[in-house]
Design a protein around this motif. Structure first.
Motif, short mmCIF file in Angstrom:
data_model
loop_
_atom_site.label_atom_id
_atom_site.label_comp_id
_atom_site.label_asym_id
_atom_site.label_seq_id
_atom_site.Cartn_x
_atom_site.Cartn_y
_atom_site.Cartn_z
N THR A 123 40.95 42.25 42.03
CA THR A 123 39.70 41.58 42.36
C THR A 123 38.53 42.56 42.27
O THR A 123 38.72 43.77 42.33
CB THR A 123 39.76 40.98 43.77
OG1 THR A 123 39.95 42.05 44.72
CG2 THR A 123 40.92 40.00 43.89
N ILE A 124 37.32 41.98 42.13
CA ILE A 124 36.10 42.78 42.08
C ILE A 124 35.14 42.17 43.10
O ILE A 124 34.44 41.19 42.81
CB ILE A 124 35.46 42.77 40.67
CG1 ILE A 124 36.48 43.19 39.61
CG2 ILE A 124 34.22 43.68 40.64
CD1 ILE A 124 35.99 42.98 38.19
N ALA A 125 35.12 42.73 44.31
CA ALA A 125 34.24 42.19 45.35
C ALA A 125 32.77 42.42 45.01
O ALA A 125 31.93 41.53 45.15
CB ALA A 125 34.57 42.82 46.71
N GLU A 126 32.46 43.61 44.54
CA GLU A 126 31.11 43.98 44.13
C GLU A 126 31.20 44.81 42.86
O GLU A 126 32.08 45.67 42.74
CB GLU A 126 30.41 44.79 45.22
CG GLU A 126 30.14 44.04 46.52
CD GLU A 126 29.06 42.98 46.36
OE1 GLU A 126 28.27 43.07 45.40
OE2 GLU A 126 29.01 42.05 47.20
N PRO A 127 30.30 44.61 41.90
CA PRO A 127 30.33 45.42 40.68
C PRO A 127 30.16 46.90 41.00
O PRO A 127 29.49 47.27 41.98
CB PRO A 127 29.13 44.89 39.88
CG PRO A 127 28.88 43.53 40.42
CD PRO A 127 29.24 43.59 41.87
N GLY A 128 30.79 47.74 40.20
CA GLY A 128 30.68 49.18 40.43
C GLY A 128 31.62 49.97 39.57
O GLY A 128 32.01 49.55 38.48
N ALA B 282 35.94 49.76 42.40
CA ALA B 282 35.65 48.36 42.71
C ALA B 282 36.86 47.45 42.46
O ALA B 282 36.88 46.31 42.91
CB ALA B 282 34.47 47.87 41.89
N ARG C 191 33.71 44.67 35.25
CA ARG C 191 33.75 45.43 36.51
C ARG C 191 32.37 45.95 36.90
O ARG C 191 32.01 46.01 38.08
CB ARG C 191 34.73 46.60 36.34
CG ARG C 191 35.05 47.36 37.62
CD ARG C 191 35.51 48.75 37.28
NE ARG C 191 34.42 49.62 36.87
CZ ARG C 191 34.50 50.58 35.95
NH1 ARG C 191 35.62 50.76 35.28
NH2 ARG C 191 33.45 51.31 35.69
N GLN C 192 31.59 46.32 35.90
CA GLN C 192 30.26 46.85 36.14
C GLN C 192 29.21 45.77 36.39
O GLN C 192 28.06 46.08 36.71
CB GLN C 192 29.83 47.71 34.94
CG GLN C 192 30.68 48.96 34.76
CD GLN C 192 30.40 49.67 33.44
OE1 GLN C 192 29.93 49.06 32.48
NE2 GLN C 192 30.68 50.96 33.39
N GLY C 193 29.60 44.51 36.21
CA GLY C 193 28.68 43.41 36.46
C GLY C 193 27.88 42.96 35.27
O GLY C 193 26.92 42.18 35.41
N ASN D 36 30.22 38.60 32.73
CA ASN D 36 30.91 37.64 33.58
C ASN D 36 31.83 36.74 32.76
O ASN D 36 31.56 36.46 31.59
CB ASN D 36 29.90 36.79 34.34
CG ASN D 36 29.12 37.58 35.34
OD1 ASN D 36 29.63 38.54 35.93
ND2 ASN D 36 27.86 37.23 35.55
#
Length: 327
Positions: free
Chosen positions: A5-10, A14, A47-49, A52
Motif C-alpha cells: 500500500t501507499i498511504a502517502e506519496p514519497g 512509502a 509511489r511518488q504520486g 495514478n
C-alpha cells in the motif's frame, strides 16, 4: 489478503506490506493468486504520486504478475481454476491476489518457470505493440533501443534479432553493454562517452535507424529525429528525460518520418486484449522455443518492495527485478 500500500506519496519507505480487503473477480475477470510480480518505472512514478491508476483499477502498484487462477468470474471462457498464468495489469500486481480481465491473461510459456514468467507480460506487450504493431519493424532494418539493459530493452534486443533486424543499443556502462551483446545487440553505444547520433550513422553508412524505441522523452527528442533514417519511425514510451522538448518539423518532413507516443496502462480493455492476443500469437512461440528468454536481475520478497524500488532507481540492474510472494 496482503498488498503493498501507499498511504502517502514519497520515497521507497512509502511502500507498506499491509492487510487489505480481498480482491474479487467481476464479470469477464479471473482471480489470480499471485506468485510473483515485477517492478516497472511506472510503479515508481505511482509511489511518488505522479502516475495514478486509471479509474476502476486496483489502487496497489504492479503492472504485471504471474500466478495461478483461483476463481473464474462470470462470462469467462477458456480459463480454469488451477491454470498457471501471467498477466498484464492496470495495477494490483504487488498483492497476494489480483482480479484480471480475461483478455489480459497469458499462459506461462513452455520452459519458463512460474516466478520468472512475471518478467514477461509488460515488456513483451510494450515492445510488440510499439516496435511491430505501430512502427512495423521489418527484417533487414535497423532498430535503436535506448536503455538496452532495461527490462524493455532486453526484450527489444531479442525480438529485433528474432525478426532479422540489426539492433543498436545505448547503455551507461561497459558491463551493461556486454550483457546487451550477449542477447544479440550488434551496435553498442555508451551514452556517457559517445554520441548516439554519430554512432548510429556510422553503423548504418550514414542512413540512420529505421525504428527507435525511446524511454527518455524530451531530452532525446531532437537527437532521435536526427538519428532517424528516411521513412524512420520514433516510438516514445517513457519520459525519464522530461516531458517538454522541441521538435524540428523541417527535419521530420525531410525524412518523411513519424513520431508516436504510447502507454499501455490506460488503454481500453479491448485494445489491451488485442495486444495480448498478438503477443501470444507472435512472441510466445519464440519464448517456448527458447529463442527469447526473460531476463531477471534478481528476486526480492514482495514485502521488501521498498528495497526493490531502491535497486531499480539506482539503475544498476539488467533486465527485471521481481517481487516474490511467500506462499
Amino acid at each position: 489478503m496482503r498488498a503493498i500500500t501507499i498511504a502517502e506519496p514519497g520515497g521507497p519507505e512509502a511502500l507498506v506490506w499491509a492487510d487489505v480487503a480481498d480482491a474479487e473477480a467481476g464479470e469477464g475477470e479471473v482471480l489470480v493468486e499471485v506468485v510473483a510480480g515485477a517492478v516497472n518505472r511506472a510503479d515508481i512514478l505511482q509511489r511518488q504520486g505522479f502516475y495514478n491508476p486509471p479509474p476502476g483499477a486496483s489502487p496497489y502498484p504492479g503492472l504485471e504478475c504471474s500466478g495461478r487462477i483461483v476463481e473464474v468470474g462470470p462470462g469467462v471462457a477458456g480459463w480454469n481454476v488451477g491454470d498457471e498464468v501471467c498477466a498484464l495489469l492496470a495495477g494490483g500486481g504487488y498483492a497476494e491476489k489480483v482480479a484480471v480481465p480475461a483478455g489480459q491473461l497469458l499462459p506461462v510459456p513452455r520452459g519458463v518457470g512460474l516466478v520468472r514468467a512475471a518478467a514477461l507480460p509488460e515488456v513483451a506487450c510494450t515492445v510488440w505493440s510499439n516496435v511491430f504493431m505501430i512502427s512495423h519493424l521489418r527484417p533487414g532494418e535497423t532498430l535503436l533501443v535506448h536503455g538496452g539493459s532495461s527490462g524493455i530493452g532486453t526484450m527489444a534486443i531479442q525480438l529485433g534479432k528474432a525478426v532479422g533486424a540489426k539492433v543498436a543499443v545505448t547503455a551507461g556502462t561497459a558491463e551493461k553493454l556486454r550483457r546487451c551483446a550477449e542477447l544479440g545487440a550488434d551496435v553498442l553505444i555508451n551514452y556517457r562517452e559517445q554520441d548516439f547520433v554519430e554512432e548510429i550513422r556510422a553503423a548504418t553508412a550514414g542512413a540512420g535507424a529505421d525504428v527507435i524505441l525511446d524511454n527518455m522523452g524530451a531530452k532525446y527528442l531532437d537527437r532521435n529525429v536526427q538519428a532517424l533514417a528516411v521513412n524512420g519511425r520514433l516510438a516514445i514510451i517513457g519520459m525519464q528525460g522530461g516531458v517538454k522538448g522541441e521538435l524540428n518539423i523541417g527535419t521530420l518532413l525531410a525524412k518523411r518520418a513519424a513520431v508516436s507516443a504510447t502507454s499501455l496502462r490506460a488503454r481500453p480493455l479491448e485494445e489491451k486484449a488485442a495486444i495480448v492476443a498478438a503477443v501470444r500469437e507472435h512472441v510466445w512461440p519464440l519464448v517456448s522455443d527458447g529463442h527469447i528468454q526473460p531476463v531477471v536481475d534478481r528476486e526480492i520478497p514482495m514485502r521488501e518492495a521498498a528495497r526493490a524500488h531502491q535497486v531499480v532507481e539506482e539503475s544498476g540492474h539488467v533486465g527485471k527485478v521481481l517481487l516474490v510472494v511467500s506462499q
